[in-house]
Design a protein around this motif. Structure first.
Motif, PDB file in Angstrom:
ATOM      1  N   ILE A 342       0.937  -1.655   0.285  1.00 41.80           N
ATOM      2  CA  ILE A 342      -0.111   0.467   0.338  1.00 41.80           C
ATOM      3  C   ILE A 342       1.239   1.412  -0.071  1.00 41.80           C
ATOM      4  O   ILE A 342       1.091   1.251   1.139  1.00 41.80           O
ATOM      5  CB  ILE A 342      -0.485  -0.330   1.355  1.00 41.80           C
ATOM      6  N   LEU A 343       1.340   1.792  -0.750  1.00 44.48           N
ATOM      7  CA  LEU A 343       2.343   3.057  -1.144  1.00 44.48           C
ATOM      8  C   LEU A 343       0.827   4.038  -0.592  1.00 44.48           C
ATOM      9  O   LEU A 343      -0.043   4.158  -0.497  1.00 44.48           O
ATOM     10  CB  LEU A 343       1.733   3.794  -2.858  1.00 44.48           C
ATOM     11  N   PRO A 344       1.596   4.962  -0.419  1.00 48.28           N
ATOM     12  CA  PRO A 344       0.728   6.389   0.336  1.00 48.28           C
ATOM     13  C   PRO A 344       0.361   6.924   0.101  1.00 48.28           C
ATOM     14  O   PRO A 344      -0.785   7.717   0.684  1.00 48.28           O
ATOM     15  CB  PRO A 344       2.235   6.820   1.328  1.00 48.28           C
ATOM     16  N   ASP A 345       0.351   7.389  -1.497  1.00 51.82           N
ATOM     17  CA  ASP A 345      -0.743   7.669  -2.146  1.00 51.82           C
ATOM     18  C   ASP A 345      -1.645   6.570  -2.681  1.00 51.82           C
ATOM     19  O   ASP A 345      -2.787   7.162  -3.924  1.00 51.82           O
ATOM     20  CB  ASP A 345      -0.188   8.405  -3.799  1.00 51.82           C
ATOM     21  N   ALA A 346      -2.119   5.708  -2.164  1.00 58.43           N
ATOM     22  CA  ALA A 346      -2.738   4.257  -2.472  1.00 58.43           C
ATOM     23  C   ALA A 346      -4.216   5.293  -2.628  1.00 58.43           C
ATOM     24  O   ALA A 346      -4.147   5.527  -1.011  1.00 58.43           O
ATOM     25  CB  ALA A 346      -2.813   3.767  -1.778  1.00 58.43           C
ATOM     26  N   ASP A 347      -5.306   5.282  -2.981  1.00 61.09           N
ATOM     27  CA  ASP A 347      -6.764   5.381  -3.017  1.00 61.09           C
ATOM     28  C   ASP A 347      -7.395   4.327  -1.478  1.00 61.09           C
ATOM     29  O   ASP A 347      -7.944   3.400  -2.778  1.00 61.09           O
ATOM     30  CB  ASP A 347      -7.879   5.701  -3.899  1.00 61.09           C
ATOM     31  N   LEU A 348      -7.475   4.223  -0.700  1.00 64.65           N
ATOM     32  CA  LEU A 348      -8.324   3.650   0.451  1.00 64.65           C
ATOM     33  C   LEU A 348      -9.655   2.844  -0.328  1.00 64.65           C
ATOM     34  O   LEU A 348      -9.861   2.050   0.509  1.00 64.65           O
ATOM     35  CB  LEU A 348      -8.176   3.883   1.614  1.00 64.65           C
ATOM     36  N   GLY A 349     -10.098   3.417  -0.941  1.00 62.59           N
ATOM     37  CA  GLY A 349     -12.162   3.394  -1.489  1.00 62.59           C
ATOM     38  C   GLY A 349     -11.607   1.905  -2.372  1.00 62.59           C
ATOM     39  O   GLY A 349     -12.149   1.350  -2.066  1.00 62.59           O
ATOM     40  N   ILE A 350     -10.629   2.452  -2.384  1.00 62.08           N
ATOM     41  CA  ILE A 350     -10.336   1.234  -4.158  1.00 62.08           C
ATOM     42  C   ILE A 350      -9.447   0.054  -3.315  1.00 62.08           C
ATOM     43  O   ILE A 350      -9.638  -1.040  -3.175  1.00 62.08           O
ATOM     44  CB  ILE A 350      -9.322   1.577  -5.486  1.00 62.08           C
ATOM     45  N   ALA A 351      -8.624   0.266  -2.455  1.00 60.17           N
ATOM     46  CA  ALA A 351      -7.132  -0.974  -1.610  1.00 60.17           C
ATOM     47  C   ALA A 351      -8.485  -1.798  -0.487  1.00 60.17           C
ATOM     48  O   ALA A 351      -8.344  -2.773  -0.851  1.00 60.17           O
ATOM     49  CB  ALA A 351      -6.290  -0.096  -0.835  1.00 60.17           C
ATOM     50  N   VAL A 352      -8.974  -0.883   0.186  1.00 60.95           N
ATOM     51  CA  VAL A 352      -9.622  -2.166   1.255  1.00 60.95           C
ATOM     52  C   VAL A 352     -10.343  -3.317   0.841  1.00 60.95           C
ATOM     53  O   VAL A 352     -10.288  -4.201   1.087  1.00 60.95           O
ATOM     54  CB  VAL A 352      -9.880  -0.834   1.821  1.00 60.95           C
ATOM     55  N   PRO A 353     -11.616  -2.948  -0.140  1.00 60.13           N
ATOM     56  CA  PRO A 353     -12.094  -3.948  -0.001  1.00 60.13           C
ATOM     57  C   PRO A 353     -11.664  -4.349  -1.463  1.00 60.13           C
ATOM     58  O   PRO A 353     -11.939  -5.824  -0.893  1.00 60.13           O
ATOM     59  CB  PRO A 353     -13.790  -2.684  -1.565  1.00 60.13           C
ATOM     60  N   GLU A 354     -10.359  -4.563  -1.542  1.00 61.69           N
ATOM     61  CA  GLU A 354      -9.933  -5.468  -2.847  1.00 61.69           C
ATOM     62  C   GLU A 354      -8.883  -5.900  -1.737  1.00 61.69           C
ATOM     63  O   GLU A 354      -8.927  -7.118  -2.392  1.00 61.69           O
ATOM     64  CB  GLU A 354      -9.252  -4.108  -3.881  1.00 61.69           C
ATOM     65  N   CYS A 355      -8.540  -5.399  -1.712  1.00 59.83           N
ATOM     66  CA  CYS A 355      -7.609  -6.086  -0.071  1.00 59.83           C
ATOM     67  C   CYS A 355      -8.524  -7.303   0.941  1.00 59.83           C
ATOM     68  O   CYS A 355      -7.884  -8.155   0.875  1.00 59.83           O
ATOM     69  CB  CYS A 355      -7.096  -5.252   1.547  1.00 59.83           C
ATOM     70  N   VAL A 356      -9.744  -6.904   0.956  1.00 60.78           N
ATOM     71  CA  VAL A 356     -10.382  -7.431   1.704  1.00 60.78           C
ATOM     72  C   VAL A 356     -10.535  -9.415   0.973  1.00 60.78           C
ATOM     73  O   VAL A 356     -11.139 -10.429   1.644  1.00 60.78           O
ATOM     74  CB  VAL A 356     -11.481  -7.419   2.427  1.00 60.78           C
ATOM     75  N   LEU A 357     -11.250  -8.328  -0.285  1.00 61.08           N
ATOM     76  CA  LEU A 357     -11.285  -9.801  -1.363  1.00 61.08           C
ATOM     77  C   LEU A 357     -10.528 -10.925  -1.083  1.00 61.08           C
ATOM     78  O   LEU A 357     -10.830 -11.634  -1.191  1.00 61.08           O
ATOM     79  CB  LEU A 357     -12.106  -9.477  -2.553  1.00 61.08           C
ATOM     80  N   GLY A 358      -9.151 -10.009  -1.352  1.00 59.54           N
ATOM     81  CA  GLY A 358      -8.026 -10.981  -2.087  1.00 59.54           C
ATOM     82  C   GLY A 358      -7.320 -11.862  -1.355  1.00 59.54           C
ATOM     83  O   GLY A 358      -7.108 -12.294  -1.668  1.00 59.54           O
ATOM     84  N   ALA A 359      -7.930 -11.199   0.509  1.00 54.43           N
ATOM     85  CA  ALA A 359      -7.370 -12.129   1.520  1.00 54.43           C
ATOM     86  C   ALA A 359      -8.266 -13.378   2.152  1.00 54.43           C
ATOM     87  O   ALA A 359      -7.811 -13.991   2.303  1.00 54.43           O
ATOM     88  CB  ALA A 359      -6.510 -11.198   2.575  1.00 54.43           C
ATOM     89  N   LEU A 360      -9.290 -12.690   2.125  1.00 55.39           N
ATOM     90  CA  LEU A 360     -10.303 -13.941   2.587  1.00 55.39           C
ATOM     91  C   LEU A 360     -11.406 -14.489   1.466  1.00 55.39           C
ATOM     92  O   LEU A 360     -12.522 -15.037   2.339  1.00 55.39           O
ATOM     93  CB  LEU A 360     -11.534 -12.852   3.324  1.00 55.39           C
ATOM     94  N   ALA A 361     -11.533 -14.168   0.565  1.00 55.74           N
ATOM     95  CA  ALA A 361     -12.328 -14.647  -0.407  1.00 55.74           C
ATOM     96  C   ALA A 361     -11.655 -16.834  -0.445  1.00 55.74           C
ATOM     97  O   ALA A 361     -10.775 -16.594  -0.052  1.00 55.74           O
ATOM     98  CB  ALA A 361     -12.315 -14.654  -1.618  1.00 55.74           C
ATOM     99  N   PHE A 362     -12.861 -17.375  -0.121  1.00 53.99           N
ATOM    100  CA  PHE A 362     -12.972 -18.438   0.450  1.00 53.99           C
ATOM    101  C   PHE A 362     -11.508 -18.869   1.727  1.00 53.99           C
ATOM    102  O   PHE A 362     -10.811 -19.763   1.717  1.00 53.99           O
ATOM    103  CB  PHE A 362     -12.577 -19.198  -0.806  1.00 53.99           C
ATOM    104  N   ASN A 363     -12.372 -18.300   1.967  1.00 54.61           N
ATOM    105  CA  ASN A 363     -11.224 -17.880   3.731  1.00 54.61           C
ATOM    106  C   ASN A 363     -10.030 -18.136   3.408  1.00 54.61           C
ATOM    107  O   ASN A 363      -8.651 -18.495   4.089  1.00 54.61           O
ATOM    108  CB  ASN A 363     -11.403 -19.281   4.325  1.00 54.61           C
ATOM    109  N   GLY A 364      -9.783 -17.388   2.201  1.00 55.95           N
ATOM    110  CA  GLY A 364      -8.175 -16.960   2.102  1.00 55.95           C
ATOM    111  C   GLY A 364      -7.408 -18.713   1.662  1.00 55.95           C
ATOM    112  O   GLY A 364      -6.163 -18.819   1.184  1.00 55.95           O
ATOM    113  N   GLN A 365      -8.563 -19.648   1.196  1.00 54.51           N
ATOM    114  CA  GLN A 365      -8.025 -20.835   0.994  1.00 54.51           C
ATOM    115  C   GLN A 365      -7.424 -20.976  -0.527  1.00 54.51           C
ATOM    116  O   GLN A 365      -8.064 -21.328  -1.325  1.00 54.51           O
ATOM    117  CB  GLN A 365      -8.375 -22.104   1.228  1.00 54.51           C
TER     118      GLN A 365
END
Ligand code: G3H
Length: 582
Positions: A342-365
């Motif tokens: 996450i760079l200091p200029d990241a758009d957190l509105g985009i980053a946060v939901p995408e990160c949650v999906l990327g880490a937790l979809a199917f339990n992160g498996q």
């Protein structure tokens, strides 16, 4: 037992005991918190709304919607050998669903079937029939023109289509993947095979072109290697197993499929289709303990192609047993610890939901899940808070529920391992940053946000393959760059940022370390025509629909001098080949 992370509060009202033998796990339940569990007309539980009594996430038998129930066990008591389906009289292993059933004050394991525990004898018999069917390259299957092999595969796909609902439901009970994701997995499998068919047709067309160079003319065409041993993983038992098996078959190889550790039962539904669509010995399905049945296959040296998705240690051990190492071709999808920066200029509105999906979809498996987060110090607090808030919206429950992400884990060994990772991090100064983080109830492990995380912690290096999000704070970009360079893994990376200069600097610094860099999006395998591979210990070979035929087919050149005799022989050869293709 009811494992809980150290530091997690153990409710006074909840205790656990195991009654050996009868598979019943007693949990004294609190009274349901009506406010939280009454029917709100929505059949899911957002993580943020849960009470202490998390065991109520498991259903009573009557809570399960009728169309998702598994009313009878699928006991596989037959095997397919040499094109014959014969009764299995040997040992079987019971299969219990990771979905526990609530009965009064107990969580009960549900038995959903059993499958044969084959021995070395059956495995070697499968190898023998596969070798005879290949016969070496002149067997019925490998001699068939590609167009006829495609017809067989298409017939199989038609039969597969008719079994969609049964396969998806069986898999849902066995690996607890959300129903909607399993439907996607099913459709993706069919699409992938259709894409490979297109690629194979194109290759075949090109192979008919006569090439001339420096007085030599030649035709380059594809030939199979021999017997392929295909092993897929339990997180994608259908897609990732079949995305190995069908390219191997289309290329003219014969195949031994070892069923995954979990996600085995659906193979029984397909035995007749394999039998009817392919000549005897071309497709052989073996199941049971990997060590017992795979090691003898590898030791004998009769496997030509090893296509494997799973752990690096197992892959290395198996390949090490093969007596002719240079002959064995291997395609390997191994571990990954995909970082996010996450760079200091990241758009957190985009980053946060995408990160949650990327880490937790199917339990992160997922091998491509986001597994370690480097967050610039300037946005660290804001990112952590928004991530924690976003995580409360993640739906946890049973796999038939709509838009559910967190479901029971199929592998019972994973829960204690995840607890160990969390405990180690907590012990070294990390904190849990979300409600219910670090808790588990039987097979359900709650999404867990850990921060701060540093290099002494296990979670910093090890692949969790579960719903843990570790946050590492950095000030200089060299920190994540060094991590990526020194990591033994090299599958993918996600970067979130909006300014081109820092993005370009990071991309340029690590582009030789990973196989895909995702900008402002999660890591993923698809689309399946894109290369899917990894550097270092993450993979060997490319699994994309575009490239996979290269792995399963060998290029053979038939060449002659460009003279009168050569011209005339090649002319006849090409006429014969074109007739055979029609
Ligand atoms: O488990 C391996 C990959 O994650 C499969 O593809 O990115 O669509 O989940 P995916």
């Amino acid at each position: 037992m009811l494992p809980m992370a150290s530091g997690a509060r153990r409710s006074k009202e909840t205790h656990a005991a195991t009654t050996a033998g009868n598979q019943t796990y007693i949990l004294k339940l609190r009274k349901p918190a009506k406010r939280q569990f009454k029917n709100r007309g929505e059949n899911f539980f957002p993580v943020g709304s849960l009470s202490e009594d998390l065991s109520r996430l498991f259903p009573r038998e009557n809570d399960i919607p009728a169309r998702f129930r598994m009313n009878s066990c699928l006991d596989q008591n037959r095997i397919l050998i040499n094109g014959e389906i014969i009764p299995w009289q040997g040992r079987v292993a019971d299969i219990f669903s990771p979905i526990y059933i609530r009965k009064s004050n107990a969580l009960t394991k549900k038995r959903i079937g059993s499958h044969p525990q084959m021995t070395a004898k059956e495995a070697l018999r499968a190898l023998d029939t596969a070798r005879r069917a290949f016969s070496p390259g002149n067997g019925r299957w490998s001699s068939l023109p590609l167009s006829l092999r495609i017809e067989c595969v298409e017939r199989f796909l038609e039969r597969l289509g008719g079994l969609k609902e049964a396969i998806v439901r069986t898999l849902m009970w066995e690996i607890a993947k959300p129903y909607a994701e399993l439907k996607n997995e099913f459709e993706r499998t069919v699409d992938y095979i259709e894409q490979v068919i297109k690629v194979a047709r194109e290759r075949e067309k090109n192979s008919r072109i006569l090439r001339r160079e420096k007085g030599i003319m030649g035709i380059v065409h594809d030939e199979p290697y021999g017997v392929g041993l295909c092993l897929g993983p339990y997180n994608y038992p259908l897609f990732e197993t079949f995305s190995l098996v069908f390219p191997a078959l289309l290329a003219g190889n014969t195949v031994i499929v070892k069923t995954p550790k979990f996600g085995v039962l659906f193979f029984d539904l397909l035995l007749e289709s394999f039998q009817d669509c392919f000549p005897p010995g071309v497709v052989n399905v073996i199941s049971g303990d990997g060590k017992t049945i795979i090691e003898p296959l590898m030791k004998g040296g009769g496997i030509d192609v090893f296509a494997f998705i799973g752990s690096r240690l197992i892959a290395n051990r198996l390949m090490g047993l093969h007596p002719r190492k240079n002959r064995l071709r291997s395609l390997l999808g191994l571990g990954a610890k995909n970082p996010v920066v996450i760079l200091p200029d990241a758009d957190l509105g985009i980053a946060v939901p995408e990160c949650v999906l990327g880490a937790l979809a199917f339990n992160g498996q997922r091998c491509a899940a986001l597994k370690i987060f480097f967050v610039h110090q300037d946005v660290q607090e804001e990112f952590r808070k928004s991530l924690s808030k976003e995580m409360t919206k993640t739906r946890i429950g049973m796999p038939w529920m709509e838009r559910v992400r967190i479901t029971p884990l199929a592998d019972p060994d994973r829960i204690p391992y995840l607890h160990k990772l969390v405990e180690d991090a907590l012990h070294q100064g990390s904190r849990i940053g979300n409600e219910n983080g670090g808790k588990s109830v039987q097979s359900l492990f709650f999404p867990t946000l850990l921060s701060p995380v540093h290099s002494k912690m296990k979670i910093y290096w090890e692949e969790q393959f579960g719903p843990i999000i570790p946050l590492v704070s950095y000030t200089k970009i060299e920190a994540p760059i060094n991590y990526i360079i020194h990591s033994p893994f090299g599958q993918q990376l996600s970067i979130f940022g909006t300014k081109i200069q820092p993005l370009a600097h990071l991309v340029n610094s690590v582009k030789s370390q990973v196989a895909r860099i995702n900008i402002n999006s999660k890591c993923q395998r698809g689309p399946d025509l894109f290369p899917f591979t990894g550097r270092k210990d993450s993979a060997k070979g490319d699994f994309s629909a575009l490239e996979i035929m290269n792995f399963f087919s060998a290029k053979t050149v038939v060449a002659a001098r460009e003279n009168e005799l050569g011209e005339s022989l090649f002319g006849s050869l090409q006429r014969v080949r074109s007739r055979a293709q029609k």
